[in-house]
Enzyme design. Structure first.
Site, PDB file in Angstrom:
ATOM      1  NE  ARG A 164      10.000  -5.414  50.098  1.00 52.77           N
ATOM      2  CZ  ARG A 164      11.802  -4.979  50.489  1.00 52.77           C
ATOM      3  NH1 ARG A 164      12.342  -5.875  49.947  1.00 52.77           N
ATOM      4  NH2 ARG A 164      12.164  -4.374  51.739  1.00 52.77           N
ATOM      5  CB  SER A 238       9.642   0.500  52.020  1.00 50.83           C
ATOM      6  OG  SER A 238      10.579   0.307  52.491  1.00 50.83           O
ATOM      7  CD  GLU A 343       8.251  -2.848  50.340  1.00 53.19           C
ATOM      8  OE1 GLU A 343       7.446  -3.282  51.282  1.00 53.19           O
ATOM      9  OE2 GLU A 343       8.297  -1.986  50.212  1.00 53.19           O
TER      10      GLU A 343
END
Ligand code: EPU
Length: 347
Positions: A164, A238, A343
Site C-alpha cells: 500500500r 480499509s 491507509e
C-alpha cells in the site's frame, strides 16, 4: 477548462464528507494541463489531486485548488500470442479497466476487481487485494511534474512500490499529476487463487476457474458481501494498513493471545488489523466483550462486517472520523503494543 470557486466536494469523496474546495477544476484532456499549470490560481494555491476520492478523508474545507483527474482512454499498445501491453489514462475508473481486460480474457488484474477508485490513484498506493498487487503487472507510470509541466515516465523500479505504498505517496507526494499507467497482462492462463478467503469462496460455490472473469466475479461477490457500498454508507475501504511483525513479537503475542490469526507473506508475518480492532474497544455485548466492531457514535462508526472499515452513516464529519481513528490507534497500541498506520490519506 474552468476553475470554479467554493466547490462542494461531498459527492467527490466516498466517505461522503461535506467539505468545500476554495477552487476546483476538472481536467478531461491532457492538453488542458498546460493552461492549468500557467494559471495564477494553480501557481499560488496548495493543490489536491483527486481521482475517485475513495482513499481520502477530508477533515476540513480545502483552502486551495482541487484538481479532478477525468482524463479518459484505454488502448492496447502491443500484443503477441502470449502477452498484451495496455495503456490506461488516469481518469478511467479502475473497475472499468478490469472489465475491459477480463472481457478479452487477459490475466493479471482480475483479483483486483471492484476496487473503488481511479486508474491514476492505483499506483499511488499500489492497490492490492486477494493475493495480487498492481506492481505485479505494472510497466510504467506517466506523470506530469507540477513544478515544470514536464512529462516523466517512471519505470516500475522507480516507483518504489511497497505494501500500500509508493514514491507517489512519499517523496513525490503532491508533485505529480498521474496521467496514465501501462500494464503488461498475460493471454495465457495465470490464475492466482491462493488467497484463503478467495479459495474458500470458490470451493464453497463449486466454481471452477476457466477465465479471469470467473475470478473477477468471485472477488466482486466477496467484496460486495463484506464491504459497505459507498453509495449507501460512506467509507474509504480499509482505513488502516495491516501490521507486519517479526518472529519474536509474534511469539510474544501468541503467548497472550493463542487465537491470534497471522499470515505468512513471503518472509513477512502479517497480522490482520481487523482482528486487532475487533478485539479491543468499548464494551460490546454483541461481540462478547470489548470491541470496536460495529461501534457507532452519532453518524460515524466501525463497519459491522469488517472492522478495518470506518463508516459515515450520513452527517458525520471528517474530524469525527479522524478522532475515532485516533481512539482506535490508542486502544490497539495499549492492548497489543502495535502501532496502526492509516491507509487513507487524511487531509
Ligand atoms: N478479520 C477479523 N475481523 C474482521 C475482518 C477480518 O478478524 O472484521 C481477520 C480474519 O482473520 C481474516 C483476516 O482478517 O481472515 C483478513 O481479512 P480480509 O481477507 O477481509 O482482508 P483484510 O486483511 O482485512 C485486506 C485489504 C483489503 C482487501 C482484502 C482482501 C489492507 C489494508 N486491506 O483486508 O483492501 O480487499 O485484504 O485482499 O491490506 C482496501 O485497501 O481498501 C481494501 C479493502
Amino acid at each position: 477548462m474552468e476553475i470554479l470557486p467554493n466547490y462542494d466536494l461531498t459527492k467527490l469523496n466516498t466517505f461522503g464528507i461535506n467539505a468545500k474546495a476554495k477552487f476546483f477544476v476538472e481536467i478531461k484532456e491532457e492538453g488542458e494541463l498546460t493552461e492549468l499549470f500557467e494559471s495564477p490560481i494553480f501557481q499560488k494555491n496548495p493543490k489536491l489531486f483527486l481521482g475517485g476520492g475513495s482513499n481520502v478523508l477530508l477533515t476540513e474545507d480545502f483552502e486551495g485548488l482541487v484538481i479532478l483527474n477525468r482524463v479518459k482512454g484505454t488502448e492496447i499498445l502491443e500484443e503477441n500470442t502470449e502477452e498484451v501491453v495496455i495503456r490506461a489514462m488516469g481518469g478511467e475508473i479502475w473497475h472499468d479497466l478490469v472489465n475491459f481486460v477480463v472481457e478479452r480474457d487477459y490475466w493479471g488484474i482480475e483479483n483486483l476487481a471492484y476496487i473503488p477508485g481511479s486508474v491514476g490513484a492505483a499506483p499511488m498506493q499500489n492497490i492490492g487485494a486477494y493475493g495480487a498487487e498492481l506492481q505485479n503487472v505494472l510497466e510504467n507510470v506517466e506523470a506530469v511534474e507540477v513544478a515544470t509541466g514536464a512529462k516523466k515516465i517512471f519505470k516500475k523500479e522507480e516507483c518504489c512500490f511497497g505494501y500500500r505504498d509508493s514514491a507517489f505517496k512519499q517523496e513525490f507526494k503532491g508533485k505529480y499529476f498521474i496521467l496514465a499507467i501501462t500494464i503488461r497482462l498475460s493471454k495465457t492462463e495465470k490464475k492466482n487463487i491462493s488467497y484463503k478467503i478467495l479459495k474458500e469462496y470458490l470451493e464453497k460455490n463449486q466454481i471452477e476457474v476457466r477465465s479471469p472473469k470467473d475470478i473477477a466475479d468471485a472477488v466482486t461477490s466477496i467484496r460486495k458481501s463484506k464491504l459497505p457500498d459507498p453509495k449507501v454508507i460512506g467509507n474509504a475501504g480499509s482505513f488502516f494498513k495491516n501490521v507486519f511483525v517479526g518472529k519474536e513479537k509474534l511469539a510474544a503475542l501468541q503467548k497472550q493471545y493463542p487465537e491470534l490469526p497471522y499470515f505468512l507473506e513471503g518472509e513477512k508475518i502479517k497480522i490482520p488489523t481487523a482482528w486487532l480492532i475487533e478485539k479491543c474497544g468499548p464494551a460490546s455485548p454483541r461481540h462478547g466483550g470489548a470491541s470496536w466492531k460495529g461501534y457507532r457514535e452519532g453518524d460515524i462508526g466501525v463497519h459491522e462486517k469488517q472492522a478495518l472499515v470506518l463508516v459515515n452513516y450520513g452527517g458525520g464529519t471528517g474530524k469525527e472520523i479522524k478522532n475515532l481513528a485516533e481512539q482506535i490507534i490508542d486502544s490497539v497500541y495499549s492492548k497489543f503494543g502495535l502501532k496502526l498506520i492509516p491507509e487513507v490519506n487524511v487531509i
